[in-house]
Design a protein around this motif. Structure first.
Motif, PDB file in Angstrom:
ATOM      1  N   LYS A  91       0.511  -1.211  -0.402  1.00 57.16           N
ATOM      2  CA  LYS A  91      -0.238   0.307   0.008  1.00 57.16           C
ATOM      3  C   LYS A  91       1.022   1.260   0.010  1.00 57.16           C
ATOM      4  O   LYS A  91       0.611   1.835  -0.723  1.00 57.16           O
ATOM      5  CB  LYS A  91      -0.834   0.185   0.857  1.00 57.16           C
ATOM      6  CG  LYS A  91      -2.306   0.769   1.345  1.00 57.16           C
ATOM      7  CD  LYS A  91      -3.125   0.994   2.002  1.00 57.16           C
ATOM      8  CE  LYS A  91      -2.409   1.507   4.092  1.00 57.16           C
ATOM      9  NZ  LYS A  91      -3.217   1.308   4.549  1.00 57.16           N
ATOM     10  N   ASP A  92       1.965   1.454   0.715  1.00 60.30           N
ATOM     11  CA  ASP A  92       2.901   1.949   0.961  1.00 60.30           C
ATOM     12  C   ASP A  92       3.842   2.260  -0.253  1.00 60.30           C
ATOM     13  O   ASP A  92       3.707   3.762  -1.098  1.00 60.30           O
ATOM     14  CB  ASP A  92       3.299   2.180   1.655  1.00 60.30           C
ATOM     15  CG  ASP A  92       3.530   2.574   3.576  1.00 60.30           C
ATOM     16  OD1 ASP A  92       2.496   2.891   3.451  1.00 60.30           O
ATOM     17  OD2 ASP A  92       3.863   2.118   4.524  1.00 60.30           O
ATOM     18  N   ALA A  93       3.850   1.418  -1.227  1.00 59.94           N
ATOM     19  CA  ALA A  93       4.689   1.429  -2.324  1.00 59.94           C
ATOM     20  C   ALA A  93       3.205   2.376  -3.715  1.00 59.94           C
ATOM     21  O   ALA A  93       4.752   2.994  -4.262  1.00 59.94           O
ATOM     22  CB  ALA A  93       4.947   0.493  -2.869  1.00 59.94           C
ATOM     23  N   VAL A  94       2.447   1.478  -4.051  1.00 61.94           N
ATOM     24  CA  VAL A  94       1.550   2.107  -4.204  1.00 61.94           C
ATOM     25  C   VAL A  94       1.112   3.741  -4.094  1.00 61.94           C
ATOM     26  O   VAL A  94       1.270   4.452  -4.703  1.00 61.94           O
ATOM     27  CB  VAL A  94       0.189   1.814  -3.839  1.00 61.94           C
ATOM     28  CG1 VAL A  94      -0.997   2.230  -5.394  1.00 61.94           C
ATOM     29  CG2 VAL A  94       0.086   0.303  -4.708  1.00 61.94           C
ATOM     30  N   LEU A  95       1.376   3.774  -3.148  1.00 66.29           N
ATOM     31  CA  LEU A  95       0.457   5.254  -2.290  1.00 66.29           C
ATOM     32  C   LEU A  95       2.117   6.340  -3.026  1.00 66.29           C
ATOM     33  O   LEU A  95       2.126   7.687  -3.066  1.00 66.29           O
ATOM     34  CB  LEU A  95       0.376   5.780  -0.726  1.00 66.29           C
ATOM     35  CG  LEU A  95      -0.987   5.799  -0.465  1.00 66.29           C
ATOM     36  CD1 LEU A  95      -0.761   5.389   0.908  1.00 66.29           C
ATOM     37  CD2 LEU A  95      -2.081   6.315  -1.482  1.00 66.29           C
ATOM     38  N   TYR A  96       3.549   5.801  -2.971  1.00 64.48           N
ATOM     39  CA  TYR A  96       4.661   6.370  -3.127  1.00 64.48           C
ATOM     40  C   TYR A  96       4.948   6.765  -4.859  1.00 64.48           C
ATOM     41  O   TYR A  96       4.974   7.818  -4.944  1.00 64.48           O
ATOM     42  CB  TYR A  96       5.697   5.344  -3.133  1.00 64.48           C
ATOM     43  CG  TYR A  96       6.656   6.947  -3.133  1.00 64.48           C
ATOM     44  CD1 TYR A  96       7.576   7.142  -2.633  1.00 64.48           C
ATOM     45  CD2 TYR A  96       7.251   5.386  -4.221  1.00 64.48           C
ATOM     46  CE1 TYR A  96       8.702   7.901  -2.899  1.00 64.48           C
ATOM     47  CE2 TYR A  96       8.801   6.257  -4.763  1.00 64.48           C
ATOM     48  CZ  TYR A  96       9.187   7.109  -3.743  1.00 64.48           C
ATOM     49  OH  TYR A  96      10.874   7.689  -4.715  1.00 64.48           O
ATOM     50  N   ARG A  97       3.909   5.890  -5.470  1.00 71.42           N
ATOM     51  CA  ARG A  97       4.387   5.269  -6.721  1.00 71.42           C
ATOM     52  C   ARG A  97       3.681   6.936  -7.580  1.00 71.42           C
ATOM     53  O   ARG A  97       3.270   7.501  -7.783  1.00 71.42           O
ATOM     54  CB  ARG A  97       4.438   4.046  -7.730  1.00 71.42           C
ATOM     55  CG  ARG A  97       5.588   3.873  -7.245  1.00 71.42           C
ATOM     56  CD  ARG A  97       5.330   2.396  -7.750  1.00 71.42           C
ATOM     57  NE  ARG A  97       6.902   1.489  -7.927  1.00 71.42           N
ATOM     58  CZ  ARG A  97       6.711  -0.297  -7.314  1.00 71.42           C
ATOM     59  NH1 ARG A  97       4.999  -0.225  -7.187  1.00 71.42           N
ATOM     60  NH2 ARG A  97       7.567  -0.328  -7.442  1.00 71.42           N
ATOM     61  N   ALA A  98       2.109   6.674  -6.755  1.00 66.56           N
ATOM     62  CA  ALA A  98       0.604   7.670  -7.841  1.00 66.56           C
ATOM     63  C   ALA A  98       1.188   9.175  -7.012  1.00 66.56           C
ATOM     64  O   ALA A  98       0.839   9.738  -8.127  1.00 66.56           O
ATOM     65  CB  ALA A  98       0.171   7.490  -6.724  1.00 66.56           C
ATOM     66  N   THR A  99       1.784   9.649  -5.917  1.00 67.40           N
ATOM     67  CA  THR A  99       2.752  10.759  -5.161  1.00 67.40           C
ATOM     68  C   THR A  99       3.673  10.865  -6.472  1.00 67.40           C
ATOM     69  O   THR A  99       3.935  11.974  -6.863  1.00 67.40           O
ATOM     70  CB  THR A  99       2.469  10.900  -3.851  1.00 67.40           C
ATOM     71  OG1 THR A  99       1.999  10.034  -3.412  1.00 67.40           O
ATOM     72  CG2 THR A  99       3.219  11.912  -3.808  1.00 67.40           C
ATOM     73  N   MET A 100       4.844   9.911  -6.889  1.00 65.54           N
ATOM     74  CA  MET A 100       5.475   9.922  -7.775  1.00 65.54           C
ATOM     75  C   MET A 100       4.743  10.908  -9.311  1.00 65.54           C
ATOM     76  O   MET A 100       5.565  11.754  -9.614  1.00 65.54           O
ATOM     77  CB  MET A 100       6.693   9.573  -7.596  1.00 65.54           C
ATOM     78  CG  MET A 100       7.864   9.368  -6.531  1.00 65.54           C
ATOM     79  SD  MET A 100       8.660  10.276  -6.604  1.00 65.54           S
ATOM     80  CE  MET A 100       7.438  11.374  -5.635  1.00 65.54           C
ATOM     81  N   ALA A 101       4.232  10.196  -9.816  1.00 64.96           N
ATOM     82  CA  ALA A 101       3.287  10.215 -11.382  1.00 64.96           C
ATOM     83  C   ALA A 101       2.699  11.219 -10.957  1.00 64.96           C
ATOM     84  O   ALA A 101       2.783  11.811 -11.764  1.00 64.96           O
ATOM     85  CB  ALA A 101       2.672   8.928 -11.452  1.00 64.96           C
ATOM     86  N   LEU A 102       1.864  11.997 -10.237  1.00 67.44           N
ATOM     87  CA  LEU A 102       1.182  12.900  -9.566  1.00 67.44           C
ATOM     88  C   LEU A 102       2.336  14.063  -9.648  1.00 67.44           C
ATOM     89  O   LEU A 102       1.879  15.067 -10.625  1.00 67.44           O
ATOM     90  CB  LEU A 102       0.165  13.006  -8.462  1.00 67.44           C
ATOM     91  CG  LEU A 102      -1.218  11.992  -8.891  1.00 67.44           C
ATOM     92  CD1 LEU A 102      -1.688  11.945  -7.658  1.00 67.44           C
ATOM     93  CD2 LEU A 102      -1.557  12.848  -9.846  1.00 67.44           C
ATOM     94  N   THR A 103       3.567  13.622  -8.859  1.00 67.15           N
ATOM     95  CA  THR A 103       3.950  14.864  -9.158  1.00 67.15           C
ATOM     96  C   THR A 103       5.143  15.631 -10.772  1.00 67.15           C
ATOM     97  O   THR A 103       5.101  16.320 -10.883  1.00 67.15           O
ATOM     98  CB  THR A 103       4.927  14.886  -8.035  1.00 67.15           C
ATOM     99  OG1 THR A 103       4.711  15.040  -6.781  1.00 67.15           O
ATOM    100  CG2 THR A 103       6.390  16.481  -7.649  1.00 67.15           C
ATOM    101  N   VAL A 104       5.708  14.253 -11.271  1.00 62.83           N
ATOM    102  CA  VAL A 104       6.148  14.249 -12.359  1.00 62.83           C
ATOM    103  C   VAL A 104       4.653  15.765 -13.128  1.00 62.83           C
ATOM    104  O   VAL A 104       5.544  15.682 -14.301  1.00 62.83           O
ATOM    105  CB  VAL A 104       6.482  12.958 -13.128  1.00 62.83           C
ATOM    106  CG1 VAL A 104       6.611  13.046 -14.091  1.00 62.83           C
ATOM    107  CG2 VAL A 104       7.645  12.827 -12.346  1.00 62.83           C
ATOM    108  N   PHE A 105       3.791  14.839 -13.555  1.00 67.31           N
ATOM    109  CA  PHE A 105       2.710  15.469 -14.512  1.00 67.31           C
ATOM    110  C   PHE A 105       2.376  16.796 -14.098  1.00 67.31           C
ATOM    111  O   PHE A 105       2.349  17.673 -14.835  1.00 67.31           O
ATOM    112  CB  PHE A 105       1.310  14.351 -14.525  1.00 67.31           C
ATOM    113  CG  PHE A 105       0.560  14.800 -14.849  1.00 67.31           C
ATOM    114  CD1 PHE A 105      -0.264  14.823 -16.497  1.00 67.31           C
ATOM    115  CD2 PHE A 105      -0.107  15.660 -14.415  1.00 67.31           C
ATOM    116  CE1 PHE A 105      -0.754  15.138 -17.139  1.00 67.31           C
ATOM    117  CE2 PHE A 105      -2.022  16.333 -14.825  1.00 67.31           C
ATOM    118  CZ  PHE A 105      -2.251  15.769 -16.508  1.00 67.31           C
ATOM    119  N   GLY A 106       2.148  16.811 -13.251  1.00 63.56           N
ATOM    120  CA  GLY A 106       2.140  18.341 -12.408  1.00 63.56           C
ATOM    121  C   GLY A 106       3.373  18.955 -12.771  1.00 63.56           C
ATOM    122  O   GLY A 106       3.184  20.217 -13.501  1.00 63.56           O
TER     123      GLY A 106
END
Length: 82
Positions: free
Chosen positions: A50-65
């Motif tokens: 769950k932490d890995a998924v949240l981390y990857r989602a946060t990184m993807a949103l950061t890169v997209f933003g």
């Protein structure tokens, strides 16, 4: 009408006050052992998948933003051709 409201108030108070609380097992010791273990894994990923998924989602949103902000700044700085 007032008597009915007072009865409802007393019933709700009795229901909340007399409800049995569910016993929750204390897992602090296990979590401390897990997070203090030296296994070379970063602390923000030691919680599991769950932490890995949240981390990857946060990184993807950061890169997209960041990409969207750069695109917006570039498009705002270029004059529109008539």
């Amino acid at each position: 009408m007032y008597r009915q409201l007072m009865g409802l108030r007393q019933l709700s108070r009795r229901t909340i006050a007399s409800s049995a609380r569910r016993q929750v097992e204390n897992t602090v010791k296990e979590k401390q052992k897990l997070f203090q273990e030296d296994n070379g894994m970063p602390i923000h990923l030691k919680g599991g998948s769950k932490d890995a998924v949240l981390y990857r989602a946060t990184m993807a949103l950061t890169v997209f933003g960041t990409g969207y902000v750069v695109y917006s700044l570039l498009s705002a700085s270029m004059p529109k051709k008539p």
